[in-house]
Write a protein that holds these residues in place. Sequence first.
Motif, short mmCIF file in Angstrom:
data_model
loop_
_atom_site.label_atom_id
_atom_site.label_comp_id
_atom_site.label_asym_id
_atom_site.label_seq_id
_atom_site.Cartn_x
_atom_site.Cartn_y
_atom_site.Cartn_z
N HIS A 1 20.16 0.75 0.74
CA HIS A 1 19.28 0.20 1.77
C HIS A 1 17.94 -0.20 1.22
O HIS A 1 17.52 0.25 0.17
N PHE A 2 17.29 -1.03 1.99
CA PHE A 2 15.97 -1.49 1.63
C PHE A 2 15.07 -1.23 2.83
O PHE A 2 15.41 -1.60 3.96
N HIS A 3 13.95 -0.57 2.57
CA HIS A 3 12.97 -0.36 3.64
C HIS A 3 13.59 0.24 4.88
O HIS A 3 14.34 1.20 4.80
N THR A 4 13.31 -0.37 6.01
CA THR A 4 13.75 0.19 7.28
C THR A 4 15.05 -0.46 7.74
O THR A 4 15.30 -0.56 8.93
N PRO B 1 16.26 10.66 3.69
CA PRO B 1 16.06 9.25 3.38
C PRO B 1 15.20 8.63 4.49
O PRO B 1 15.31 9.04 5.65
N PHE B 2 14.35 7.67 4.13
CA PHE B 2 13.38 7.20 5.13
C PHE B 2 13.79 5.90 5.81
O PHE B 2 13.02 5.33 6.56
N HIS B 3 14.99 5.39 5.54
CA HIS B 3 15.33 4.04 6.00
C HIS B 3 15.58 3.91 7.49
O HIS B 3 15.54 2.82 8.03
N TYR C 1 3.80 8.16 -7.05
CA TYR C 1 2.90 7.35 -6.21
C TYR C 1 2.78 7.86 -4.78
O TYR C 1 1.78 7.64 -4.11
N GLN C 2 3.85 8.45 -4.26
CA GLN C 2 3.80 8.89 -2.86
C GLN C 2 3.62 10.40 -2.77
O GLN C 2 3.93 11.02 -1.76
N SER C 3 3.12 10.97 -3.85
CA SER C 3 2.95 12.41 -3.85
C SER C 3 1.48 12.74 -4.03
O SER C 3 0.66 11.89 -4.38
N ASN D 1 6.91 -1.31 -9.32
CA ASN D 1 6.81 -1.67 -7.91
C ASN D 1 8.16 -1.37 -7.28
O ASN D 1 9.18 -1.49 -7.93
N GLY D 2 8.17 -1.07 -6.01
CA GLY D 2 9.43 -0.99 -5.30
C GLY D 2 9.75 -2.31 -4.65
O GLY D 2 10.89 -2.70 -4.49
N GLN D 3 8.71 -3.03 -4.25
CA GLN D 3 8.93 -4.25 -3.49
C GLN D 3 9.01 -5.46 -4.39
O GLN D 3 8.31 -5.56 -5.38
N PRO D 4 9.86 -6.41 -4.00
CA PRO D 4 10.12 -7.55 -4.85
C PRO D 4 8.89 -8.39 -5.14
O PRO D 4 8.73 -8.86 -6.26
N GLY E 1 12.77 9.74 0.54
CA GLY E 1 13.05 8.74 -0.48
C GLY E 1 14.11 7.79 0.01
O GLY E 1 14.37 7.71 1.21
N ARG E 2 14.72 7.08 -0.91
CA ARG E 2 15.64 6.06 -0.46
C ARG E 2 16.97 6.14 -1.17
O ARG E 2 17.14 6.89 -2.12
N THR E 3 17.90 5.34 -0.70
CA THR E 3 19.21 5.26 -1.32
C THR E 3 19.42 3.84 -1.83
O THR E 3 18.77 2.90 -1.36
N LEU F 1 7.29 5.78 -10.67
CA LEU F 1 7.43 5.22 -9.30
C LEU F 1 7.14 6.30 -8.25
O LEU F 1 6.40 7.25 -8.52
N GLN F 2 7.77 6.15 -7.12
CA GLN F 2 7.33 6.88 -5.91
C GLN F 2 7.22 8.40 -6.04
O GLN F 2 6.45 9.01 -5.31
N GLY F 3 8.00 9.01 -6.92
CA GLY F 3 7.87 10.45 -7.08
C GLY F 3 6.45 10.84 -7.48
O GLY F 3 6.00 11.96 -7.23
N ARG G 1 0.83 -1.21 0.00
CA ARG G 1 0.00 0.00 0.00
C ARG G 1 0.87 1.26 0.00
O ARG G 1 0.47 2.28 -0.53
N LEU G 2 2.05 1.18 0.64
CA LEU G 2 2.93 2.34 0.73
C LEU G 2 3.79 2.46 -0.51
O LEU G 2 4.53 3.42 -0.67
N CYS G 3 3.74 1.46 -1.36
CA CYS G 3 4.79 1.31 -2.34
C CYS G 3 4.22 1.21 -3.74
O CYS G 3 4.64 1.92 -4.64
N THR G 4 3.25 0.37 -3.93
CA THR G 4 2.85 0.02 -5.29
C THR G 4 1.34 0.08 -5.50
O THR G 4 0.84 -0.26 -6.55
#
Lengths: 825, 163
Positions: free
Chosen positions: A662-665, A728-730, A337-339, A370-373, A657-659, A333-335, A173-176
């Motif tokens: 890292h993945f997620h948290t 970054p949100f990790h 989807y999360q905006s 998708n961001g998630q695998p 956003g992310r780098t 992607l997120q730019g 839901r947060l990602c895709t």
Amino acid sequence: MKDSTDRIADPWGGRTPYPPGAAWPARTDTHLAAGVTPAAVDRWVQSASLLHSNGDAMDIAVKDGRIVGVRGRADDRVNRGRLGPKDLFGWQANASPDRLTRPLVREGGRLVESGWDTAMGRIVARSKELLRERGPGSIGFYTTGQLFLEEYYTLAVIARAGIGTNHLDGNTRLCTATAGEALKETFGCDGQPGSYADIDHADTIALFGHNMAETQPVLWMRVLDRLAGPDAPRLLCVDPRPTRVARHAAVHLAPRAGTNVALLNALLHELIRTDRVDHAYVEAHCVGFDELAARVADCTAEWAAAICDVPARTITEAAELLGSAERLLSTVLQGFYQSHQATAAAVQVNNLHLLRGMLGRPGCGLLQMNGQPTAQNTRECGANGDLPGFRNWENEQHVADLARIWNVAPEKIPHYAPPTPAMQMFRFAEQGSIRMLWISGTNPAVSLPELHRIRDILGQDRLFTVVQDLFLTETAQLADVVLPAATWGEKTGTFTNADRTVHLSDKAVEPPGEARPDLDIFLDYARRMDFRDKDDGPLITWHDPQSAFQAWQKCSAGRPCDYTGLSYDGLRGGSGIQWPCTEQAPDGTERLYTDGPAWAHAEACESFGKDLVTGAPVTEVEYRALNPDGKAVIKAAEYLPPHEDTSEEYPLQLNTGRTIYHFHTRTKTGRVPQLDSAAPDVWAEMSAAEAAARDLREGDLVEVSTPRGAVAARLRITAIRDGMVFLPFHYGYWDTAEGHRPAPDTAGRAANETTVTDWDPASKQPLYKTAAARVALLRRTDGTPGPAPTTTASAPLDPGSAPATTGGPAAHATQHTDDEEGTRP
Amino acid sequence: MSGITLVLKALHHGERDLEEELLKAAERHRTDHEIHHVATDIARWSHEHAARLADTGRHYGLDLSGPADDPSPGFLATLREKAAEAVGRRPEPGLLLLHDLRDLHLAATGNSLHWEMLAQAARATTDSRLLDLATACHPQTLRQMRWTNSMIKTLSPQLITSV
Ligand code: SF4
């Protein structure tokens, strides 16, 4: 040719240039633990990446019962042997000494070790009590985008037909979620119309809010190899940050956050004004063109320039690029989807392709990423707030069909209202109508917006929380029962990436201690709950990954995501295969919609669509009237100003956003030495002008605050657009003294201390990129630069101001390419 | 006053009223984030409608630009009191929310019917100015109705059964 490079310093490795239309040359990337040679490896076990959505195929190296490295699979259609830094090094997290090895239960306020019987006994007792006293609506499940297909499907059957609850969603839901929703809005159904192979053919590649270089590094390698070859494609980049994509772009647009719909409306306006429209395609395959034309009639480049704060000339250049493309590939992607106006913006990218007739042919692709695998699997299996097999909850026939497959009464499957999205589940928990929340493989105490609120919700006494994970995450620390899960490499199953490629991931080693595969945990719960079908037989009739897969095949039959032509045997040894895969298409299907949309008929579609501003579902009657022939729907959208705008008090837009490292948290990547040291701590990014205006310098400790909370971070000065601060949100707290929250009365480390609780009304995806913030100096730097990597979008404006990010000998991986004739070794 | 001016006046009042009620509901239900944001967004439509009605009204000898009439106190006042007691963590605000959505829905439905009347009158008198106005605004009123209706449909099962 074989060489070895530092893949932290050079995340994308060497180039293998190729011309348009040619096959992407193979390059086999390998990384083995220090001292291990390929010859010393006991076994290579087939798998694919679980740390981003690319689905890179790889083999896991096993020696003495332990994972000792990975090697890309050169035959695979997705990666042709390449691996990204997270793939190369991430496997080490499996063997971390702090893995959970026994269940934990809360006793007198503390989590103490217990056996499986005790832990499961508590969950079952609470479930039964709640079902008796408060009904199925008091129980919710919140899962991830990292389990396997077999596990999601089992969970979906448990939740929908066992418990009978509407409350099941994934952190997808947060990602895709917006990717899925945008496809449903346009094509009536989920399912990616494009293929990664479209990169091989495209002459123009447009990336909308998609930092592909960091989110899908292997896909980016494919783009880089095209860029290095003859007749390279031209790139369009829409991103406020100076990403690697932006650096390679022919046109880079860096709009103000929250203005994507304005920008896209202007691009559509330009295409229509210059008549870059494939009228024959639109006529044959689409409805809604006139409405769109009317909607964007006044959306000139000048109009959008004022809203987006980008030059009007650059907008016309971008439109020219899109308008002159012959083979256009777009990714989102997120730019977006999360905006703000997430679905509305993503849908406008679909409209671009419909207008230009750029679908269903090589190079004419559309990738709502998708961001998630394994995000695609939550969507297919209905573990995300949809019904399994892309079935429409508003279509009685579809529900009846599902009820037949599960052998339950249709009323047992809640379909009186749409499935509950994650953010609403947390609201129900806050209000007290959800009393049990089972969280598998995700860490909402770091990843959801407005963290103090989330911690309060999870910390309530009346809410019984079960957390199933590998480590004692921030969320697990707040749980009532913690279940130790096995992960990638320790269990068998399949998963599907963003371009519908299904991979098999085989078990390579034993999980630590008493940790169990998620599938076994769900099956155990179903057994203990004694869920029954309508003939009083067991509801769940399968018992292991393969039988779960077979059950899913039956459920997928006849639907777009048809898996009936796939098998474990077919996937073993070879390459990934794209669904639909059936008797008629035994090798899978590379592109959907080669003859126009196929699943948009009212009888077949997954959704009748939603109002993009209010999220209210379109009714079946309206849908039939609008789209009697099941064509693609060109859906126009009006631009609305963002809900939280800048003010005198909070003058900057906050972006998160992310780098790449890292993945997620950081649950896994923070435990991997090479990845951890490449990006060890949170930072804040600002432009030179904004830093100067506040007399701030590289490395200063600053406080980034919003009306909800604050983060303390060292500053990195980059070429990011003015008026913005990026975090970054990790980063969370598991590796700090506090464990799951900031130290009392201090600014936090998790970006989500500051983000706003607001979500897109259509896709219900939280908006992590729309908030207003201010930045203040906490402490002047002692000369230490910001901890941000220099290899990525966070590269310092002044290269001399921070030492280059490198990984040293431990980060070396070999890359093995074909000889010049192109023959494989 | 002609029939048309009566409808224009009623509609103008209704749109202003709905704008205000949407904004109040947004305020009351700040912790129901989707309600808060969407109600704020679609209050804008009513605002535009009222402005366009005032504009059009001038051609029919109406001055609709004055201050809004007071919305009837009774029910709203009671709600506000209740809302003041209500804290985010109790189930009752859920019922209050359903009640507010119901009122918003009825208000939007009232406006919708007035738009229908206006459009029909416009057709009968071949008044294209009025017809254009109704054609431009009515769809947004319908969207407001669909939103309140769908929120009620989505939230009722959970909010009513959990009290
Ligand atoms: S890091 Fe971002 S893109 Fe990746 S899975 Fe999480 S939300 Fe999705």
